[in-house]
Design a protein around this motif. Sequence first.
Motif, PDB file in Angstrom:
ATOM      1  N   VAL A 322     -14.821  26.091  44.195  1.00  0.00           N
ATOM      2  CA  VAL A 322     -15.818  26.108  43.119  1.00  0.00           C
ATOM      3  C   VAL A 322     -17.205  26.431  43.666  1.00  0.00           C
ATOM      4  CG1 VAL A 322     -16.409  23.632  43.160  1.00  0.00           C
ATOM      5  CG2 VAL A 322     -16.574  24.922  41.020  1.00  0.00           C
ATOM      6  N   GLU A 323     -17.531  25.932  44.853  1.00  0.00           N
ATOM      7  CA  GLU A 323     -18.849  26.226  45.420  1.00  0.00           C
ATOM      8  C   GLU A 323     -18.982  27.700  45.769  1.00  0.00           C
ATOM      9  OE1 GLU A 323     -21.237  24.335  45.235  1.00  0.00           O
ATOM     10  OE2 GLU A 323     -20.446  22.306  45.107  1.00  0.00           O
ATOM     11  N   LEU A 324     -17.905  28.306  46.239  1.00  0.00           N
ATOM     12  CA  LEU A 324     -17.975  29.722  46.587  1.00  0.00           C
ATOM     13  C   LEU A 324     -18.046  30.598  45.334  1.00  0.00           C
ATOM     14  CD1 LEU A 324     -18.172  31.563  48.960  1.00  0.00           C
ATOM     15  CD2 LEU A 324     -15.684  31.572  49.182  1.00  0.00           C
ATOM     16  N   TRP A 325     -17.315  30.210  44.289  1.00  0.00           N
ATOM     17  CA  TRP A 325     -17.440  30.948  43.020  1.00  0.00           C
ATOM     18  C   TRP A 325     -18.875  30.877  42.492  1.00  0.00           C
ATOM     19  CZ3 TRP A 325     -14.376  34.521  41.493  1.00  0.00           C
ATOM     20  CH2 TRP A 325     -12.988  34.452  41.678  1.00  0.00           C
ATOM     21  N   ARG A 326     -19.460  29.695  42.537  1.00  0.00           N
ATOM     22  CA  ARG A 326     -20.842  29.545  42.056  1.00  0.00           C
ATOM     23  C   ARG A 326     -21.812  30.352  42.911  1.00  0.00           C
ATOM     24  NH1 ARG A 326     -20.241  22.999  41.252  1.00  0.00           N
ATOM     25  NH2 ARG A 326     -19.386  23.052  39.125  1.00  0.00           N
ATOM     26  N   ASP A 327     -21.546  30.399  44.217  1.00  0.00           N
ATOM     27  CA  ASP A 327     -22.411  31.162  45.112  1.00  0.00           C
ATOM     28  C   ASP A 327     -22.321  32.656  44.822  1.00  0.00           C
ATOM     29  OD1 ASP A 327     -24.117  31.201  47.611  1.00  0.00           O
ATOM     30  OD2 ASP A 327     -22.459  32.482  48.274  1.00  0.00           O
ATOM     31  N   VAL A 328     -21.095  33.156  44.575  1.00  0.00           N
ATOM     32  CA  VAL A 328     -20.930  34.579  44.239  1.00  0.00           C
ATOM     33  C   VAL A 328     -21.678  34.897  42.944  1.00  0.00           C
ATOM     34  CG1 VAL A 328     -19.250  36.335  43.536  1.00  0.00           C
ATOM     35  CG2 VAL A 328     -18.713  34.795  45.440  1.00  0.00           C
ATOM     36  N   GLU A 329     -21.518  34.039  41.942  1.00  0.00           N
ATOM     37  CA  GLU A 329     -22.208  34.275  40.670  1.00  0.00           C
ATOM     38  C   GLU A 329     -23.725  34.281  40.868  1.00  0.00           C
ATOM     39  OE1 GLU A 329     -21.905  32.724  36.078  1.00  0.00           O
ATOM     40  OE2 GLU A 329     -21.837  31.200  37.659  1.00  0.00           O
ATOM     41  N   ASP A 330     -24.217  33.324  41.642  1.00  0.00           N
ATOM     42  CA  ASP A 330     -25.663  33.225  41.864  1.00  0.00           C
ATOM     43  C   ASP A 330     -26.181  34.447  42.631  1.00  0.00           C
ATOM     44  OD1 ASP A 330     -28.173  31.580  41.864  1.00  0.00           O
ATOM     45  OD2 ASP A 330     -27.889  31.748  44.035  1.00  0.00           O
TER      46      ASP A 330
END
Length: 500
Positions: A322-330
Amino acid sequence: MDKHTQLPARLYDIRKRVEGFAREYGLDFFDTIFEVLGFDEINMVAAYGGFPNRYPHWRFGMEYERLSKGYEYGLSKIYEMVINNDPSYAYLLESNMDVDQKLVMAHVFGHVDFFKNNFMFRHTNRKMMDAMANHATRVRRYQDKLGVEMVEDFIDRTLSLENLIDYQSPYVKRRPDRAAADAEAEDARQVAKGFETEREYMRTYINPPAFLEAQQRRLDEEAARKKKFPERPERDVLLFLLENAPLERWEHDVLSIIREEAYYFAPQGQTKIMNEGWATYWHSKIMTEKALDASEIIDYADHHSGTLATHPGQLNPYKLGVELWRDVEDRWNKGRFGKEYDDCDSFEERRRWDKKLGLGRQKIFEVRKHCNDVTFIDEFLSLEFCLDQKLFTFGYNEKHQRWEIMEREFKKVKEKLLHMLTNFGQPLIAVEDGNFENRGELYLVHKHDGVDLKLDYARDTLRNVQSLWRRPVNLHSKVEGRGMLFRYDGKEHTDRRAEL
């Protein structure tokens, strides 16, 4: 009749609301059937890998006991379970609070969207519920006919080999087309010419048809002896055994069942971080922005934090994903990608970088479709992310007799993580020769990647492969940098120095 009306009215209403929110966000999933089970029933289904019916085997009972004791002692609790099927099936625990049911439903819709759209799942059987029931019927039939012990012993041996498949074979073409291979072989075939003669009218007298036929047979036999078997290394060891081992009909059928199920479950292991992270991303988005009531916030935060908790010595796929998905989106929202960003040497400037592109949502849907865990980590795990999440590698210090942090360097952390994920961290084994030293023995080769095999595991694997091949089996590997050939002939294990 609406198949979802089996849910109690309260849960049916929750389901419709959560499904509506998920579709509003753009999730695209199969029709999903939810079933409400008690803790004992959900443990039984979980022991079967999420399916209500599997072939009979003692390992499912052992798993049920483990899950039951974990629940009774308060050590673990199953919140959600979903099956990659069309329609998908998911299970709700009867005793869960409404806030938990909302969370589970949102999480499930994230999973089913991933199952439907990620390329790793495109080859999987979307009617696996029926296939599993069919497998169970076939195995029970063999047990009734041959006895439980004989069939169960064979399943024990084949289950120890279920990872000897080619995980990439559904996505790449390993073997040439049969017609093309036959044409190539025909072109390469040596043709008998007989004795040379300067006089054309004498050719049929010097080389009569019977003589040319005998000479051609000898050439063909010689070519067959020199031809490799298999022609190229075969990573799918189970397929090679199915095609070439002297198995009885029932053994062939059971081995094909084990192999089919191994290929079905493989993409779930190959996308564990992405899949759990994707489902967690969407359940947190749906719950915090749409579905939560004010009275449910504390309970949701408590249970969500438990899902993302990181325990010593363990990698939590929910948290990392989840942290990596959020980082990609950001990053794609702020434009932190491309040559200009990569060429920027100022760490502070990279931190403040924001071009307000707003491409994050589009990017994560694109990544969800085209990546697996290895490519996801390789492409998107950045230095900044590694520092923000405080990632490190650890190991056992023999000198100090304790576990210690070994590396915080970004490159080493990323290499370690990719090594863990490649082939599930399991050794790469391929069939090199099915007629080793012209004695009908099987010759396997371990592609050494710097980690030695566990020799007790290797010997047990050789024993089980030999029980299917019915002839001695050899395995070439390296131990402490030296080439070794391990052999099992059905009676004893031997090993000797041997270089490739």
